[in-house]
Design an enzyme around this catalytic site. Structure first.
Site, PDB file in Angstrom:
ATOM      1  N   GLY A 276      39.278  -0.696 -65.379  1.00  0.00           N
ATOM      2  CA  GLY A 276      38.461   0.480 -65.094  1.00  0.00           C
ATOM      3  C   GLY A 276      38.280   0.666 -63.601  1.00  0.00           C
ATOM      4  CB  SER A 277      35.941   2.793 -61.717  1.00  0.00           C
ATOM      5  OG  SER A 277      34.661   2.324 -62.134  1.00  0.00           O
ATOM      6  CD  GLU A 279      33.564   3.094 -57.638  1.00  0.00           C
ATOM      7  OE1 GLU A 279      33.914   3.400 -56.483  1.00  0.00           O
ATOM      8  OE2 GLU A 279      34.334   3.136 -58.620  1.00  0.00           O
ATOM      9  N   GLY A 281      33.811  -2.209 -62.395  1.00  0.00           N
ATOM     10  CA  GLY A 281      34.374  -3.558 -62.388  1.00  0.00           C
ATOM     11  C   GLY A 281      33.550  -4.526 -61.572  1.00  0.00           C
ATOM     12  CD  GLU A 298      45.034  -6.109 -63.773  1.00  0.00           C
ATOM     13  OE1 GLU A 298      45.196  -5.401 -62.750  1.00  0.00           O
ATOM     14  OE2 GLU A 298      45.703  -7.118 -64.017  1.00  0.00           O
ATOM     15  CB  CYS A 332      46.154   1.512 -62.542  1.00  0.00           C
ATOM     16  SG  CYS A 332      45.112   1.501 -64.010  1.00  0.00           S
TER      17      CYS A 332
END
Length: 543
Positions: A276-277, A279, A281, A298, A332
């Site tokens: 995910g993002s 932020e 993460g 990731e 990504c």
């Protein structure tokens, strides 16, 4: 995008005054218009889906949380409904996973590999319908949707080979009559939280490897691709049950953020893989670390593609189009920054704009044959695209191509090229998950590499050059600081054989190939004394 259903229960009275059971009349009436009931989408029922689906599997299908509608980003229509799980359902999944682990961990690794091989074969049988489901729920074109399912098939094949090579080590001991060993054992329950952009592959990378390592897997798929999660889990569970194994070896708990928070804080989750993002993460990583758990992160990319003065421009332009525009800029590993040597920047930009013009004529419904670029995933994504374009204009950037939200059904935007912003502009350093690329100029390769490395993220990078010396500079200690360092190929389109992941704010995790399997196991260093004496290490005498 998901919309919460508020059922309108209707109570029907008979002439005698007796009451019949409440029915969700409104929901039933609306469900006839769902795409799953349209013959064009008959492949959905081949996957075992229905108008309303349980989003939780703990050995049985259920869902005690809210019911949500899954929206097709190509046309904005409802595909079907999914009943989310809540934290109580989540707890049930963990308990079922722990119980199933007692059975799964006792199987020899090659026996687990045989089950994963069968899962790969089952996925092959559903390759096209599952790939099409990815297309209509995520928004990527059919070849990419099918290709994503193929990734899961490929990693199953890889895992089958791995199951017979999960080797430890025999290390020379300094003590006579002693053997020093290194052994690997499964962790237990592994949690996987995946993102919308790769709703099958990320789960596949994690689950296939974790399963041959002896772990059970609890999956929370993206909130906005729940049908893919349900359909994929059905395929896996069917294989497990046909082999008289607990289906809860592969549990699923679709839900909101409360489920994800519970996973991060739960000591029973021995490893949490989160995609995910940056932020979110960061929050996940801190929460897992609070309990001294293991995490695999990731996160964001903000990837750069460098075109040096001696590059093959034909190849570089072709690569840049796919790298910037493929999956509507929602990988990504999508190229966000094009760093061009000043000597070739104008020619390259002119060529790129011509290639983008051709792409415009091949945008449309992701399910339509011949389409190269589908929609953004949701209205939220469109709003972020729109906001970023406005920020670019306010900052003095020039829209060289695109910059518009397209009218009509679905969530479509024009692929966009931006020039005129400094390499260190806050906008350039802030990744927008949309087909927007910033064109930057560099005087030489050293400056280009410094631009590549100056962002917080470190996922993927690529250099186009024909100079052998520059290639080794690029992949060396003073070159790219990313986890993926490419030469003369796009930043996206990684193979499963290598470890996938990045450095810095990308999180440091590694999935898929190489020795990524070690993250799903615990290592033990073992010393066995087979002598009659008790010598100490380092020659210490304690007598």
């Amino acid at each position: 995008m998901l919309q919460i259903i508020t059922p309108l229960p209707h109570v029907v009275k008979t002439t005698t005054g007796a009451k019949k059971k409440p029915i969700e009349f409104f929901t039933r009436a609306m469900s006839s218009e769902y795409l799953i009931n349209d013959s064009k989408y008959s492949f959905l029922k081949e996957l075992g889906l229905s108008a309303t689906n349980g989003g939780v599997y703990d050995g049985a299908w259920k869902g005690s949380g809210e019911t949500v509608k899954s929206i097709c980003p190509s046309n904005g229509k409802v595909i079907a409904e999914v009943k989310y799980g809540n934290t109580s359902d989540y707890d049930s999944c963990v308990r079922a996973s722990e119980k199933a682990w007692q059975v799964w961990a006792d199987l020899p690794a090659p026996a687990r590999g045989e089950i994963v091989r069968q899962i790969g074969d089952a996925l092959r049988q559903k390759l096209v319908p599952l790939g099409k489901l990815v297309s209509i729920e995520m928004g990527k074109i059919v070849p990419e949707g099918i290709g994503e399912v193929q990734e899961y098939v490929d990693i199953c094949d890889y895992a089958v080979g791995l199951c017979r090579s999960l080797s430890g080590s025999i290390i020379p001991s300094e003590r006579p009559g002693h053997v020093l060993l290194e052994n690997w054992n499964p962790l237990g329950v592994v949690g996987v939280i995946s993102a919308f952009n790769f709703p099958v592959a990320v789960y596949g990378w994690n689950s296939a490897i974790a399963m041959v390592c002896g772990d059970t897997v609890l999956w929370k798929g993206s909130e906005t691709t729940p049908l893919v999660s349900v359909a994929t889990t059905k395929i896996v569970v069917d294989v497990l049950e046909k082999n008289n194994l607990p289906g809860a070896i592969a549990t699923l708990c679709s839900g909101r953020a409360d489920v994800g928070k519970a996973m991060a804080a739960d000591r029973r989750i021995k490893l949490l893989s989160f995609t995910g993002s940056c932020e979110v993460g960061n929050l996940v990583g801190v929460e897992v670390q609070k309990r001294f758990g293991k995490h695999l992160l990731e996160l964001g990319g903000n990837n750069a593609l460098i075109v040096d003065e001696d590059a093959d421009l034909n190849m570089a332009v072709q690569a840049a189009v796919f790298a910037c525009v493929g999956t509507a800029g929602q990988r990504c590993t999508t190229t966000r920054r094009l760093i061009l040597n000043k000597k070739i920047s104008k020619e390259f930009l002119d060529r790129l704009k011509k290639a983008y013009q051709q792409i415009l004529g091949r945008m449309g419904d992701a399910l339509t044959e011949g389409v190269l670029v589908g929609p953004l995933h949701s209205e939220v994504s469109v709003n972020k695209y729109r906001d970023t374009i406005e920020q670019v204009k306010k900052a003095g950037g020039k829209i060289e191509f695109g910059g518009k939200v397209l009218d009509g059904p679905g969530f479509f935007v024009e692929p966009t090229i931006v020039t005129g912003l400094p390499h260190d502009s806050p906008i350039v350093h802030n990744e927008c998950f949309a087909p927007i690329v910033y064109v930057l100029e560099a005087n030489d390769l050293n400056e280009a590499v410094s631009f590549n490395n100056e962002v917080n993220q470190g996922l993927s990078s690529s250099l186009f050059t024909t100079n052998l010396g520059k290639i080794f500079e690029w992949i060396g200690p003073k070159g790219s600081d990313c986890g993926i360092v490419n030469v003369n190929i796009p930043t996206n389109g990684a193979e499963i054989g290598g470890a996938f992941g990045g450095e810095k704010h990308t999180g440091g995790g590694r999935e898929s190939g190489s020795d990524a399997w070690k993250q799903y196991m615990r290592r033990s260093t073992i010393t066995i004394n087979h002598s009659k004496n008790l010598p100490l290490a380092q020659g210490i005498k304690f007598e």
